[in-house]
Design an enzyme around this catalytic site. Structure first.
Site, PDB file in Angstrom:
ATOM      1  CD  GLU A 292      -3.207   0.845   0.199  1.00 14.52           C
ATOM      2  OE1 GLU A 292      -3.151  -0.165  -0.539  1.00 14.52           O
ATOM      3  OE2 GLU A 292      -3.732   1.672  -0.204  1.00 14.52           O
ATOM      4  CD  GLU A 322      -0.999   7.518  -1.956  1.00 16.96           C
ATOM      5  OE1 GLU A 322      -1.142   8.242  -0.761  1.00 16.96           O
ATOM      6  OE2 GLU A 322      -1.202   6.472  -2.242  1.00 16.96           O
ATOM      7  CG  ASP A 477      -5.349   2.541   5.346  1.00 14.98           C
ATOM      8  OD1 ASP A 477      -4.437   2.287   4.493  1.00 14.98           O
ATOM      9  OD2 ASP A 477      -5.440   3.456   6.265  1.00 14.98           O
TER      10      ASP A 477
END
Ligand SMILES: *[C@@H]1O[C@H](CO)[C@@H](O)[C@H](O)[C@H]1NC(C)=O
Ligand SMILES: *[C@@H]1O[C@H](CO)[C@@H](O)[C@H](O)[C@H]1NC(C)=O
Ligand SMILES: *[C@@H]1O[C@H](CO)[C@@H](O)[C@H](O)[C@H]1NC(C)=O
Length: 488
Positions: A292, A322, A477
Site C-alpha cells: 500500500e 501517489e 485503507d
C-alpha cells in the site's frame, strides 16, 4: 532499544530544492486544473439509483472465502479533529505566505504548510520533530468535544477492515494494552508491547471552507505524527517469525511512510529495510504480496522502498496523488508532491499502463516478483488493472466493492443514500490520451466497465461521491482492503 536521535542540517538543503519543485508543480496544476476538468453532469436521483443498484449487483456477484491475510507493519491511535476548530482553539492564524516543509518544528511552519496543502485540497502527512509542540497539538485536539479517537495506521486500519470482511488476520504491530483492548479479539497480533502508543493527529477540513484568504477546493486532511516506535518497524522480527505457521495467502505491507524524516541514524533505516527485503524475498510464491503506497517526501526513502519492497510486490494500491509519484520515480527518480486532485480517467489509465509495463517486466530473480495487479483509488472512480494470466479473481466485483466502500467510508454509513451522492465521472471516458483511443460510455445499469488490453484487464467503476462528509482519513485503507478481499 532506541538508537540515538540525530539532527539534520543537510536536510534543509534537500528540502529547499524540493520546495522549489513543489511550487513549480503546484503552480502548473493550479493553472491547468480548471481547463482539464469538464463540469460534472448533473444526474437526477433516478440515474444515481440505477448506478447504485448496478454497483450493488456487481459487488454481490461473488462469495468470497475467508482468506488468511498477514498485515504489517505498525499501528497507532488516531485523533481526528476539524482542522479549523483546532486552529481557532490554539489561536493559530492563516500565514501571510504559504510554504512547503518536509517536517515541522513549530506553529509558524505548521501554518505555512497547512495553508499550502489546504489551498489545493491535497492530502498530506508530515513528521513533527518537536515533541513539545506535538504534545500541545494533541492536547488541544483532545480538548475539542467533536474530536474522535480511532485505531489507525495503514496496516491496522486494513486489518480491521479485513476482519469485518471475514478474513483471518495476523497483524505485525507494537502496541500498548490500551490499544490491544480496542482491537477486535479475532486479530492475532505479533509484536512487542509498548508503554505509550504512537499518536497520529488527523486535521480534517471540508470542501469550500475558508481559512483567511484560502478556500479548500475539496475535503481533505493533513496528518501529523511524531512517532517513536513505528518508524523503526519494531514488530518486524516477531511478525516474520509467525509467517511460517500462519501461512497467509496474502501479505499486505503498508505504513512505510512512517520512515519519512526518520529520526534516527540513516544507517538504521537501511538496515531495517534490508530486513523487510529479506522477509519478502524468501516468502513462498503462493503468498501474494500487496504494497500500500502512501504520501512520501524523502526521495532517498522512496528509492530504498523501490529496491527493497516494490520490486517484490505482486500488487500495489495507491491514490490519484501517489500514482504520479510512482510514475516519476520510475521515470527519472524525482518526487511529485502535489498533483491534480481530479485527474481524467485517460490520464490515470496511461499512468497505470506505464507503471505496469515497468514493474511487470521485472525479472523474477532472487525472489523478485512481476507486478500483476494495480489498484488506483480516486475521488471520482476506482480502477483495477490485473494481469490476465494471474490468479487475482473477480476484478469486476472488487472494483464495484471498492467504489461502494469509498462512499460508505466517507459518509460513515453502510447503507447508501443517493440523496447524499453525486457522480463526478463523465458520461463517457477515453481509455487513453492517445488520439486513437476508444471511448467507453458509463452505462447506468452496468456501471462497472471492464475490458482487455494486451496481457491485462482493466476495470473502472464510478464512485457515488459522498456529499455529506463524515471522514476522509483511512479511506484508502478501507477501499484497498475491500478490493483485495474479493481478489485472493
Ligand atoms: C518547539 O515547540 C515549543 C512549543 O510550541 C516552542 O516553544 C519551541 O520554540 C519549538 N522549537 C523550535 C525549534 O521551533
Ligand atoms: C515490457 O515488455 C514488453 C514485452 O515484453 C515490451 O513491449 C515493453 O516495452 C516493456 N516495457 C518496458 C518499460 O521495458
Ligand atoms: C473503515 O475502517 C474502519 C476501521 O479501520 C471502520 O471502523 C469503518 O467502519 C470502516 N468504514 C467503512 C465504510 O467500511
Amino acid at each position: 532499544m532506541t538508537p540515538p536521535k540525530v539532527h539534520w542540517k543537510w536536510k534543509r538543503v534537500t528540502s529547499s530544492i524540493v520546495s522549489l519543485l513543489v511550487v513549480f508543480v503546484a503552480v502548473y496544476y493550479y493553472y491547468s486544473y480548471p481547463k482539464n476538468v469538464a463540469p460534472p453532469a448533473a444526474h437526477p436521483k433516478e440515474a444515481l439509483d440505477q448506478i447504485l443498484s448496478g454497483l450493488l449487483r456487481a459487488e454481490q456477484k461473488v462469495d468470497h472465502a475467508r482468506p488468511r491475510v498477514a498485515l504489517g507493519l505498525g499501528g497507532c491511535l488516531d485523533v481526528i479533529v476539524n482542522a479549523l476548530k483546532l486552529f481557532e482553539k490554539l489561536d493559530f492564524h492563516p500565514p501571510t505566505k504559504v510554504q512547503h516543509h518536509s517536517s515541522l518544528q513549530n506553529q509558524e511552519q505548521l501554518q505555512e504548510l497547512f495553508g499550502y496543502f489546504f489551498q489545493f485540497g491535497a492530502a498530506a502527512e508530515r513528521y513533527v520533530e518537536n515533541d513539545t509542540f506535538f504534545g500541545e497539538l494533541w492536547q488541544g485536539a483532545n480538548s475539542i468535544k467533536s474530536r474522535k479517537w480511532y485505531l489507525g495506521g495503514n496496516a491496522l486500519a486494513m486489518a480491521q477492515r479485513l476482519v469485518q470482511e471475514g478474513a483471518e488476520v495476523l497483524l505485525g504491530m507494537s502496541y500498548s494494552e490500551k490499544l490491544r483492548a480496542l482491537l477486535p479479539p479475532q486479530v492475532k497480533v505479533a509484536g512487542p508491547t509498548l508503554e505509550t502508543d504512537d499518536i497520529h493527529l488527523i486535521l480534517e477540513y471540508e470542501k469550500g471552507v475558508n481559512w483567511g484568504s484560502f478556500t479548500s477546493p475539496r475535503a481533505n486532511r493533513l496528518i501529523l505524527h511524531s512517532d517513536n516506535s513505528n518508524p523503526q518497524l519494531e514488530a518486524l522480527e516477531m511478525f516474520r517469525e509467525q509467517l511460517d505457521t500462519f501461512q497467509p495467502s496474502l501479505l499486505v505491507l503498508g505504513g512505510l511512510q512512517m520512515m519519512d524524516n526518520f529520526p534516527y541514524e540513516p544507517g538504521v533505516r537501511v538496515e531495517r529495510l534490508n530486513k523487510v527485503q529479506e522477509m519478502l524475498s524468501i516468502l513462498p510464491r503462493k503468498t501474494k504480496i500487496h504494497f500500500e503506497f502512501a504520501s512520501f517526501t524523502d526521495m532517498n526513502l522512496l528509492h530504498e522502498i523501490m529496491d527493497k519492497v516494490i520490486v517484490y510486490a505482486d500488487s500495489i494500491g495507491l491514490n490519484e496523488q501517489e500514482l504520479p509519484n510512482l510514475v516519476t520515480l520510475l521515470n527519472d527518480g524525482s518526487v511529485t508532491l502535489v498533483s491534480d486532485a481530479n485527474p481524467r480517467i485517460a490520464t490515470v489509465l496511461d499512468q497505470m499502463r506505464y507503471v505496469y509495463s515497468h514493474l511487470h517486466n521485472e525479472s523474477e530473480k532472487e525472489g523478485r516478483r512481476q507486478l500483476s495487479r494495480l489498484h488506483v483509488h480516486t475521488i471520482a472512480f476506482q480502477a483495477i488493472l490485473t494481469d490476465k494470466s494471474s490468479t487475482w479473481k473477480n476484478s469486476m466485483s472488487a472494483t464495484a466493492k471498492a467504489a461502494l466502500t469509498a462512499h460508505r467510508h466517507v459518509c460513515g454509513s453502510a447503507d447508501i443514500d443517493t440523496l447524499k451522492a453525486r457522480i463526478l465521472m463523465d458520461d463517457s471516458f477515453s481509455t487513453s490520451k492517445d488520439k486513437t483511443a476508444q471511448r467507453i460510455p458509463l452505462q447506468k445499469n452496468r456501471p462497472v466497465s471492464c475490458w482487455d488490453e494486451d496481457d491485462f484487464q482493466i476495470c473502472i467503476a464510478p464512485v457515488l461521491v459522498c456529499t455529506k462528509v463524515q471522514q476522509t482519513a483511512g479511506g484508502g485503507d478501507n477501499i484497498s482492503s475491500a478490493g483485495l478481499v474479493l481478489q485472493v
